[in-house]
Design a protein around this motif. Structure first.
Motif, PDB file in Angstrom:
ATOM      1  N   GLY A  43      -5.134  40.844 -16.286  1.00 57.87           N
ATOM      2  CA  GLY A  43      -3.878  40.757 -17.018  1.00 57.87           C
ATOM      3  C   GLY A  43      -2.771  40.129 -16.190  1.00 57.87           C
ATOM      4  N   VAL A  44      -1.842  39.466 -16.881  1.00 59.90           N
ATOM      5  CA  VAL A  44      -0.738  38.796 -16.196  1.00 59.90           C
ATOM      6  C   VAL A  44       0.158  39.817 -15.477  1.00 59.90           C
ATOM      7  N   PHE A  45       0.415  40.932 -16.121  1.00 59.20           N
ATOM      8  CA  PHE A  45       1.319  41.935 -15.570  1.00 59.20           C
ATOM      9  C   PHE A  45       0.592  43.092 -14.883  1.00 59.20           C
ATOM     10  N   SER A  46      -0.729  43.022 -14.789  1.00 62.59           N
ATOM     11  CA  SER A  46      -1.496  44.113 -14.179  1.00 62.59           C
ATOM     12  C   SER A  46      -1.096  44.405 -12.739  1.00 62.59           C
ATOM     13  N   PRO A  47      -0.851  43.367 -11.905  1.00 64.67           N
ATOM     14  CA  PRO A  47      -0.475  43.678 -10.514  1.00 64.67           C
ATOM     15  C   PRO A  47       0.819  44.474 -10.399  1.00 64.67           C
ATOM     16  N   PHE A  48       1.657  44.453 -11.448  1.00 69.40           N
ATOM     17  CA  PHE A  48       2.920  45.188 -11.412  1.00 69.40           C
ATOM     18  C   PHE A  48       2.804  46.549 -12.080  1.00 69.40           C
ATOM     19  N   PHE A  49       2.197  46.580 -13.289  1.00 68.67           N
ATOM     20  CA  PHE A  49       2.201  47.814 -14.069  1.00 68.67           C
ATOM     21  C   PHE A  49       1.140  48.813 -13.620  1.00 68.67           C
ATOM     22  N   VAL A  50       0.011  48.353 -13.150  1.00 66.11           N
ATOM     23  CA  VAL A  50      -1.053  49.274 -12.752  1.00 66.11           C
ATOM     24  C   VAL A  50      -0.624  50.151 -11.571  1.00 66.11           C
ATOM     25  N   PRO A  51      -0.047  49.601 -10.485  1.00 69.31           N
ATOM     26  CA  PRO A  51       0.420  50.479  -9.414  1.00 69.31           C
ATOM     27  C   PRO A  51       1.492  51.467  -9.869  1.00 69.31           C
ATOM     28  N   ILE A  78      -3.237  52.750  -4.634  1.00 70.49           N
ATOM     29  CA  ILE A  78      -4.298  51.927  -5.232  1.00 70.49           C
ATOM     30  C   ILE A  78      -5.463  51.786  -4.263  1.00 70.49           C
ATOM     31  N   ASP A  79      -5.160  51.524  -3.010  1.00 68.92           N
ATOM     32  CA  ASP A  79      -6.228  51.373  -2.010  1.00 68.92           C
ATOM     33  C   ASP A  79      -7.035  52.665  -1.879  1.00 68.92           C
ATOM     34  N   PHE A  80      -6.345  53.804  -1.976  1.00 68.53           N
ATOM     35  CA  PHE A  80      -7.040  55.092  -1.829  1.00 68.53           C
ATOM     36  C   PHE A  80      -7.988  55.349  -2.989  1.00 68.53           C
ATOM     37  N   ILE A  81      -7.502  55.170  -4.223  1.00 65.73           N
ATOM     38  CA  ILE A  81      -8.365  55.463  -5.368  1.00 65.73           C
ATOM     39  C   ILE A  81      -9.443  54.403  -5.562  1.00 65.73           C
ATOM     40  N   ALA A  82      -9.275  53.240  -4.920  1.00 65.64           N
ATOM     41  CA  ALA A  82     -10.292  52.187  -5.044  1.00 65.64           C
ATOM     42  C   ALA A  82     -11.402  52.330  -4.018  1.00 65.64           C
ATOM     43  N   GLN A  83     -11.259  53.251  -3.068  1.00 65.61           N
ATOM     44  CA  GLN A  83     -12.267  53.400  -2.022  1.00 65.61           C
ATOM     45  C   GLN A  83     -13.674  53.684  -2.549  1.00 65.61           C
ATOM     46  N   PRO A  84     -13.838  54.564  -3.566  1.00 63.81           N
ATOM     47  CA  PRO A  84     -15.213  54.855  -4.014  1.00 63.81           C
ATOM     48  C   PRO A  84     -15.969  53.636  -4.522  1.00 63.81           C
ATOM     49  N   ILE A  85     -15.304  52.752  -5.270  1.00 62.88           N
ATOM     50  CA  ILE A  85     -16.027  51.592  -5.800  1.00 62.88           C
ATOM     51  C   ILE A  85     -16.152  50.486  -4.758  1.00 62.88           C
ATOM     52  N   ARG A  86     -15.167  50.336  -3.893  1.00 63.25           N
ATOM     53  CA  ARG A  86     -15.242  49.298  -2.871  1.00 63.25           C
ATOM     54  C   ARG A  86     -16.324  49.602  -1.847  1.00 63.25           C
ATOM     55  N   ALA A  87     -16.668  50.888  -1.707  1.00 64.19           N
ATOM     56  CA  ALA A  87     -17.743  51.257  -0.783  1.00 64.19           C
ATOM     57  C   ALA A  87     -19.083  50.717  -1.248  1.00 64.19           C
ATOM     58  N   HIS A  88     -19.200  50.378  -2.535  1.00 56.09           N
ATOM     59  CA  HIS A  88     -20.456  49.865  -3.079  1.00 56.09           C
ATOM     60  C   HIS A  88     -20.348  48.392  -3.454  1.00 56.09           C
ATOM     61  N   MET A  89     -19.314  47.719  -2.973  1.00 56.88           N
ATOM     62  CA  MET A  89     -19.136  46.293  -3.195  1.00 56.88           C
ATOM     63  C   MET A  89     -19.339  45.546  -1.876  1.00 56.88           C
ATOM     64  N   PRO A  90     -19.615  44.257  -1.915  1.00 57.80           N
ATOM     65  CA  PRO A  90     -19.720  43.488  -0.670  1.00 57.80           C
ATOM     66  C   PRO A  90     -18.445  43.592   0.151  1.00 57.80           C
ATOM     67  N   SER A 111      -8.878  48.181 -15.865  1.00 58.19           N
ATOM     68  CA  SER A 111      -9.926  48.962 -16.517  1.00 58.19           C
ATOM     69  C   SER A 111     -10.473  50.024 -15.575  1.00 58.19           C
ATOM     70  N   TYR A 112     -10.535  49.703 -14.273  1.00 59.44           N
ATOM     71  CA  TYR A 112     -11.009  50.683 -13.295  1.00 59.44           C
ATOM     72  C   TYR A 112     -10.060  51.868 -13.214  1.00 59.44           C
ATOM     73  N   VAL A 113      -8.766  51.597 -13.118  1.00 59.91           N
ATOM     74  CA  VAL A 113      -7.781  52.676 -13.033  1.00 59.91           C
ATOM     75  C   VAL A 113      -7.803  53.516 -14.293  1.00 59.91           C
ATOM     76  N   GLU A 114      -7.892  52.874 -15.450  1.00 57.37           N
ATOM     77  CA  GLU A 114      -7.935  53.619 -16.708  1.00 57.37           C
ATOM     78  C   GLU A 114      -9.148  54.535 -16.758  1.00 57.37           C
ATOM     79  N   ALA A 115     -10.285  54.045 -16.282  1.00 55.69           N
ATOM     80  CA  ALA A 115     -11.511  54.843 -16.318  1.00 55.69           C
ATOM     81  C   ALA A 115     -11.422  56.058 -15.395  1.00 55.69           C
TER      82      ALA A 115
END
Length: 264
Positions: free
Chosen positions: A73-81, A52-64, A163-167
């Motif tokens: 989502g309630v279950f997002s922290p479990f199902f998304v990874p 998750i940290d690896f695929i999130a690098q492109p968007i986090r580079a443009h965030m504060p 939504s980010y992972v899905e995109a």
């Protein structure tokens, strides 16, 4: 001079329907075993969180610097990874999956066709990996930089991780498939469904199709659309160049001898 008829290479290779089903079952099991093995390896290292940290690098580079993606989502922290872990595992063993497909259809291929099946698998897998790497290291960075440039200072851009992972997974699949254009072009010519001359004449139409496909499967920004359409056009030309060689290299021995006689 006409060549004597040779024994059919496929003679005696016919299998009953039940044998085909058993072979299909075995190949599917091999695919599952490969995916499970990849899931276990990736779960150990780098782990779901590391992916998750690896695929999130492109968007986090443009965030504060202190900003993070959120989980609505309630279950997002479990199902998304887990979702990311499974998809990366499938991508990791993609050559193995394609090999199982080849092994299933190989008994119905001639020897000169089998010789180039594995190179096609390797080439196709490499193109898929190239498309995914292109998304991860170029497209996402440029796309999010373009989008963040339109974000007002009064708005905090904190995307939802689901939504980010899905995109981005959709982009991975879209680019991985789009980069298979040379394979498709070469196979179309090889099986005489279209000629190289027709492909050259169709070039202008393909450019339009490429931009339409890019507009449909990518986000509504010009960066990602150009990033998909332009490589598709280039790969189309690569396919045309490679089709002539591929047809000659996979020609049956009888066809090669006939062609040599015609030129002598």
């Amino acid at each position: 001079m006409a060549q004597p008829d040779k024994e059919d290479e496929l003679a005696g290779s016919e299998q009953p329907f039940v044998a085909h089903l058993v072979e299909l079952r075995d190949r599917l099991l091999y695919c599952i075993y490969g995916i499970v093995a990849a899931v276990i390896v990736l779960a150990i290292w780098p782990g779901p969180n590391g992916l998750i940290d690896f695929i999130a690098q492109p968007i986090r580079a443009h965030m504060p610097p202190d900003a993070k993606l959120i989980a609505v989502g309630v279950f997002s922290p479990f199902f998304v990874p887990l979702k990311v872990l499974l998809l990366v595992a499938v991508l990791l063993v993609l050559p193995w999956l394609m090999y199982q497909l080849w092994a299933f259809v190989a008994p119905g291929l001639y020897s000169h066709e089998k010789r180039f099946a594995l190179p096609l698998i390797i080439f196709g897998s490499g193109l898929a990996y190239a498309g995914i790497a292109f998304v991860q290291f170029f497209v996402l960075d440029k796309m999010f930089g373009f989008i963040q440039g339109f974000t007002p200072e009064s708005v905090a851009a904190t995307p939802d991780i689901a939504s980010y992972v899905e995109a981005i997974l959709g982009l991975y699949i879209a680019f991985g498939l789009a980069f298979q254009v040379p394979i498709v072009v070469m196979l179309l010519v090889r099986f005489e469904l279209v000629t190289i001359q027709k492909l050259k004449e169709f070039r202008g139409y393909f450019i339009v199709i490429a931009f339409i496909v890019a507009a449909v499967v990518t986000p509504p920004d010009v960066i990602s659309q150009l990033a998909l359409a332009v490589p598709m056009v280039i790969l189309y030309e690569v396919g045309i160049l490679g089709a002539r060689w591929f047809v000659k290299a996979t020609r049956a021995p009888e066809d090669s001898s006939d062609a040599a006689e015609k030129t002598s």
